[in-house]
Design a protein around this motif. Structure first.
Motif, PDB file in Angstrom:
ATOM      1  N   LEU A 113      50.886-114.511  49.610  1.00 39.97           N
ATOM      2  CA  LEU A 113      51.079-114.834  48.204  1.00 39.97           C
ATOM      3  C   LEU A 113      50.140-115.945  47.753  1.00 39.97           C
ATOM      4  O   LEU A 113      49.659-115.938  46.619  1.00 39.97           O
ATOM      5  CB  LEU A 113      52.536-115.227  47.955  1.00 39.97           C
ATOM      6  N   GLU A 114      49.865-116.908  48.650  1.00 39.37           N
ATOM      7  CA  GLU A 114      48.946-117.988  48.288  1.00 39.37           C
ATOM      8  C   GLU A 114      47.562-117.443  47.960  1.00 39.37           C
ATOM      9  O   GLU A 114      46.898-117.911  47.030  1.00 39.37           O
ATOM     10  CB  GLU A 114      48.853-119.004  49.427  1.00 39.37           C
ATOM     11  N   ARG A 115      47.122-116.448  48.706  1.00 41.92           N
ATOM     12  CA  ARG A 115      45.794-115.859  48.451  1.00 41.92           C
ATOM     13  C   ARG A 115      45.755-115.084  47.140  1.00 41.92           C
ATOM     14  O   ARG A 115      44.661-114.783  46.624  1.00 41.92           O
ATOM     15  CB  ARG A 115      45.406-114.934  49.607  1.00 41.92           C
ATOM     16  N   LEU A 116      46.919-114.754  46.602  1.00 42.06           N
ATOM     17  CA  LEU A 116      46.967-113.944  45.382  1.00 42.06           C
ATOM     18  C   LEU A 116      47.249-114.777  44.139  1.00 42.06           C
ATOM     19  O   LEU A 116      47.548-114.230  43.077  1.00 42.06           O
ATOM     20  CB  LEU A 116      48.046-112.859  45.525  1.00 42.06           C
ATOM     21  N   VAL A 117      47.143-116.105  44.242  1.00 44.87           N
ATOM     22  CA  VAL A 117      47.364-116.976  43.088  1.00 44.87           C
ATOM     23  C   VAL A 117      46.068-117.126  42.298  1.00 44.87           C
ATOM     24  O   VAL A 117      45.020-117.419  42.859  1.00 44.87           O
ATOM     25  CB  VAL A 117      47.867-118.369  43.523  1.00 44.87           C
ATOM     26  N   ILE A 118      46.149-116.886  40.996  1.00 46.30           N
ATOM     27  CA  ILE A 118      45.008-117.077  40.102  1.00 46.30           C
ATOM     28  C   ILE A 118      45.417-118.055  39.010  1.00 46.30           C
ATOM     29  O   ILE A 118      46.592-118.295  38.784  1.00 46.30           O
ATOM     30  CB  ILE A 118      44.546-115.750  39.463  1.00 46.30           C
ATOM     31  N   ARG A 119      44.426-118.628  38.326  1.00 47.17           N
ATOM     32  CA  ARG A 119      44.737-119.570  37.253  1.00 47.17           C
ATOM     33  C   ARG A 119      44.649-118.907  35.881  1.00 47.17           C
ATOM     34  O   ARG A 119      45.493-119.107  35.031  1.00 47.17           O
ATOM     35  CB  ARG A 119      43.776-120.757  37.297  1.00 47.17           C
ATOM     36  N   LEU A 120      43.605-118.125  35.668  1.00 45.85           N
ATOM     37  CA  LEU A 120      43.395-117.526  34.349  1.00 45.85           C
ATOM     38  C   LEU A 120      43.310-116.011  34.477  1.00 45.85           C
ATOM     39  O   LEU A 120      42.336-115.478  35.015  1.00 45.85           O
ATOM     40  CB  LEU A 120      42.106-118.069  33.715  1.00 45.85           C
ATOM     41  N   GLY A 155      41.916-103.993  33.312  1.00 52.32           N
ATOM     42  CA  GLY A 155      41.447-103.235  34.469  1.00 52.32           C
ATOM     43  C   GLY A 155      42.551-102.619  35.292  1.00 52.32           C
ATOM     44  O   GLY A 155      42.278-101.952  36.292  1.00 52.32           O
ATOM     45  N   GLY A 156      43.811-102.855  34.929  1.00 54.55           N
ATOM     46  CA  GLY A 156      44.922-102.233  35.627  1.00 54.55           C
ATOM     47  C   GLY A 156      45.633-103.118  36.626  1.00 54.55           C
ATOM     48  O   GLY A 156      46.635-102.702  37.221  1.00 54.55           O
ATOM     49  N   ARG A 157      45.158-104.361  36.823  1.00 55.44           N
ATOM     50  CA  ARG A 157      45.841-105.257  37.751  1.00 55.44           C
ATOM     51  C   ARG A 157      47.031-105.911  37.066  1.00 55.44           C
ATOM     52  O   ARG A 157      46.943-106.352  35.924  1.00 55.44           O
ATOM     53  CB  ARG A 157      44.864-106.330  38.259  1.00 55.44           C
ATOM     54  N   ALA A 158      48.161-105.995  37.780  1.00 53.52           N
ATOM     55  CA  ALA A 158      49.357-106.633  37.236  1.00 53.52           C
ATOM     56  C   ALA A 158      49.346-108.119  37.577  1.00 53.52           C
ATOM     57  O   ALA A 158      48.936-108.511  38.670  1.00 53.52           O
ATOM     58  CB  ALA A 158      50.616-105.970  37.789  1.00 53.52           C
ATOM     59  N   VAL A 159      49.825-108.944  36.630  1.00 47.97           N
ATOM     60  CA  VAL A 159      49.862-110.400  36.817  1.00 47.97           C
ATOM     61  C   VAL A 159      51.273-110.901  36.521  1.00 47.97           C
ATOM     62  O   VAL A 159      51.785-110.692  35.414  1.00 47.97           O
ATOM     63  CB  VAL A 159      48.862-111.117  35.881  1.00 47.97           C
ATOM     64  N   ALA A 180      50.097-115.809  38.514  1.00 45.59           N
ATOM     65  CA  ALA A 180      49.419-116.847  37.733  1.00 45.59           C
ATOM     66  C   ALA A 180      50.050-118.200  38.043  1.00 45.59           C
ATOM     67  O   ALA A 180      50.599-118.876  37.168  1.00 45.59           O
ATOM     68  CB  ALA A 180      49.502-116.538  36.248  1.00 45.59           C
ATOM     69  N   GLY A 181      49.995-118.633  39.304  1.00 49.14           N
ATOM     70  CA  GLY A 181      50.613-119.873  39.731  1.00 49.14           C
ATOM     71  C   GLY A 181      51.619-119.625  40.830  1.00 49.14           C
ATOM     72  O   GLY A 181      51.849-118.487  41.256  1.00 49.14           O
ATOM     73  N   ARG A 182      52.218-120.714  41.317  1.00 52.18           N
ATOM     74  CA  ARG A 182      53.241-120.607  42.346  1.00 52.18           C
ATOM     75  C   ARG A 182      54.614-120.598  41.702  1.00 52.18           C
ATOM     76  O   ARG A 182      54.893-121.386  40.809  1.00 52.18           O
ATOM     77  CB  ARG A 182      53.152-121.785  43.332  1.00 52.18           C
ATOM     78  N   PHE A 183      55.481-119.716  42.162  1.00 48.64           N
ATOM     79  CA  PHE A 183      56.848-119.602  41.660  1.00 48.64           C
ATOM     80  C   PHE A 183      57.787-119.692  42.862  1.00 48.64           C
ATOM     81  O   PHE A 183      58.182-118.668  43.435  1.00 48.64           O
ATOM     82  CB  PHE A 183      57.034-118.292  40.908  1.00 48.64           C
ATOM     83  N   PRO A 184      58.128-120.912  43.277  1.00 53.83           N
ATOM     84  CA  PRO A 184      58.838-121.117  44.545  1.00 53.83           C
ATOM     85  C   PRO A 184      60.135-120.319  44.694  1.00 53.83           C
ATOM     86  O   PRO A 184      60.373-119.709  45.744  1.00 53.83           O
ATOM     87  CB  PRO A 184      59.114-122.627  44.548  1.00 53.83           C
ATOM     88  N   ALA A 185      60.999-120.340  43.674  1.00 53.69           N
ATOM     89  CA  ALA A 185      62.284-119.639  43.797  1.00 53.69           C
ATOM     90  C   ALA A 185      62.062-118.137  43.934  1.00 53.69           C
ATOM     91  O   ALA A 185      62.722-117.460  44.744  1.00 53.69           O
ATOM     92  CB  ALA A 185      63.163-119.942  42.580  1.00 53.69           C
ATOM     93  N   LEU A 186      61.138-117.607  43.160  1.00 51.98           N
ATOM     94  CA  LEU A 186      60.826-116.180  43.238  1.00 51.98           C
ATOM     95  C   LEU A 186      60.229-115.840  44.603  1.00 51.98           C
ATOM     96  O   LEU A 186      60.591-114.831  45.226  1.00 51.98           O
ATOM     97  CB  LEU A 186      59.855-115.807  42.118  1.00 51.98           C
TER      98      LEU A 186
END
Length: 399
Positions: free
Chosen positions: A243-250, A283-287, A370-376
């Motif tokens: 999950l850390e590798r899949l975190v983006i900002r924008l 482009g079809g990617r979910a965020v 789009a960020g870290r969501f600890p509880a999720l």
């Protein structure tokens, strides 16, 4: 010396001991001896981490004497957390200061001590704000919950460059996030683990007994009460390093935004209404944009949280699972916002069967956060390939 003078001296010395943190605090709350760069304090809820952090920062600021150019960074998950916990909280810096009480300049987001020492507050939501300032010391609170943890931490390290011995204190409830595990393994780190029970004298009567009865011996209890880092399950569908590798900002331009709602099965303090906001890029990617889940709310309360999330992100539609509550779910949402566009789904398969194909999309990089969501993330990493699941999936509607 007269008897009354001796009595006054004894009284003054006793008063000093009662307010001196070196005497009042526990040994685990005192700075570790020796040479270290990072003092990592992992503890359960209410174990005294914040008080220790506030006392350390205040002591550093006062050490500079009458005239000080000391600069300190206070970094929290959000600016609100920095102010409400680290600065103005019950155990915050302004509350524990017994002399040289600092002034909080809210418009400039900084604390200023009478001797000139200064502490600035920063948020993990804005790593770039740490680009430029420089510091002697830093206090990082709840690092395991930071939104852009690695980027914020990296920017802080570049700024921690003043004086002969720059140091930082990290106070956090543990989660097995990669950054925290790297800090634990760093030879320059001094690790202290504190249990909630160690601070029982300062907790409300019955608090510890109630939580121990409910969570004692469980994975959640060992993490939240005993301060243990609970490793990801070997059979988990998701892993935190993934999950850390899949975190983006924008995210890119979003073609659609949806709020997914998983209503609670019942009511009360333990009931959770999962509310997750996700968008679809051109482009079809979910965020995954946000986890707005709420606990212990009435139907009207969680419905208002859904509406607030939809308005905040300009959602095109709300997708609600109606296995729990049926038509009541749509009725409650309509009572709060009649024009809210709602689509309903009824799950015909178990959570594991719905989660498995979504986990595959994560592996392919077709879903990002789009960020870290600890509880999720905690809920996602508790889904097992064996089909067992402990806890609610924080509203992650996996259809």
């Amino acid at each position: 010396m007269k008897a009354e003078e001796k009595g006054a001296d004894v009284f003054g010395f006793a008063s000093h001991l009662l307010t001196d943190w070196a005497f009042q605090g526990r040994s685990t709350q005192q700075p570790p001896p020796g040479d270290w760069r990072t003092w990592l304090m992992m503890g359960g809820r209410g174990s005294g981490k914040t008080r220790a952090g506030a006392e350390w920062v205040h002591a550093m600021a006062c050490r500079g004497g009458r005239h000080s150019d000391l600069r300190i960074a206070l970094v929290a998950e959000t600016l609100g957390d920095a102010r409400e916990v680290m600065v103005d909280g019950v155990s915050g810096i302004c509350r524990i200061a017994r002399r040289m009480v600092p002034e909080f300049e809210s418009s400039r987001r900084r604390l200023v001590w009478p001797n000139g020492a200064m502490a600035q507050i920063f948020s993990s939501e804005d790593p770039e704000s740490l680009r430029g300032p420089q510091f002697h010391y830093a206090w990082c609170d709840e690092l395991a919950k930071w939104k852009y943890a690695q980027e914020t931490y990296d920017m802080l390290q570049f700024g921690l460059r003043l004086g002969e011995d720059p140091r930082q204190l990290v106070t956090t409830t543990p989660r097995p996030v990669p950054l925290l595990k790297r800090l634990m393994a760093d030879p320059a780190t001094r690790l202290v683990v504190m249990k909630t029970a160690e601070n029982h004298a300062n907790l409300a009567p019955g608090f510890l007994a109630a939580l121990t009865e409910r969570y004692g011996g469980t994975r959640l209890g060992r993490q939240e009460l005993d301060g243990e880092v609970m490793e990801d399950r070997d059979d988990a569908l998701w892993r935190r390093d993934q999950l850390e590798r899949l975190v983006i900002r924008l995210p890119g331009s979003l073609a659609r935004i949806v709020v997914a709602v998983d209503p609670p099965a019942g009511s009360g303090a333990a009931s959770c209404c999962g509310i997750v906001v996700a968008g679809l890029e051109e482009g079809g990617r979910a965020v995954v944009l946000a986890d707005c889940s709420v606990e212990g709310h009435s139907p009207a309360g969680w419905a208002r949280a859904v509406v607030a999330a939809a308005r905040r992100f300009g959602a095109d539609r709300v997708v609600a699972e109606i296995n729990q509550g049926g038509d009541m779910v749509t009725s409650v949402l309509a009572s709060v916002e009649p024009t809210l566009p709602v689509a309903t789904v009824r799950a015909t398969r178990g959570k594991f069967l719905r989660a498995e194909p979504v986990a595959a999309l994560y592996e392919q990089g077709r879903v990002v956060h789009a960020g870290r969501f600890p509880a999720l993330e905690d809920q996602m990493c508790d889904n097992r390939t064996s089909g067992k699941h402990t806890g609610k999936t924080s509203g992650y509607v996996l259809h």
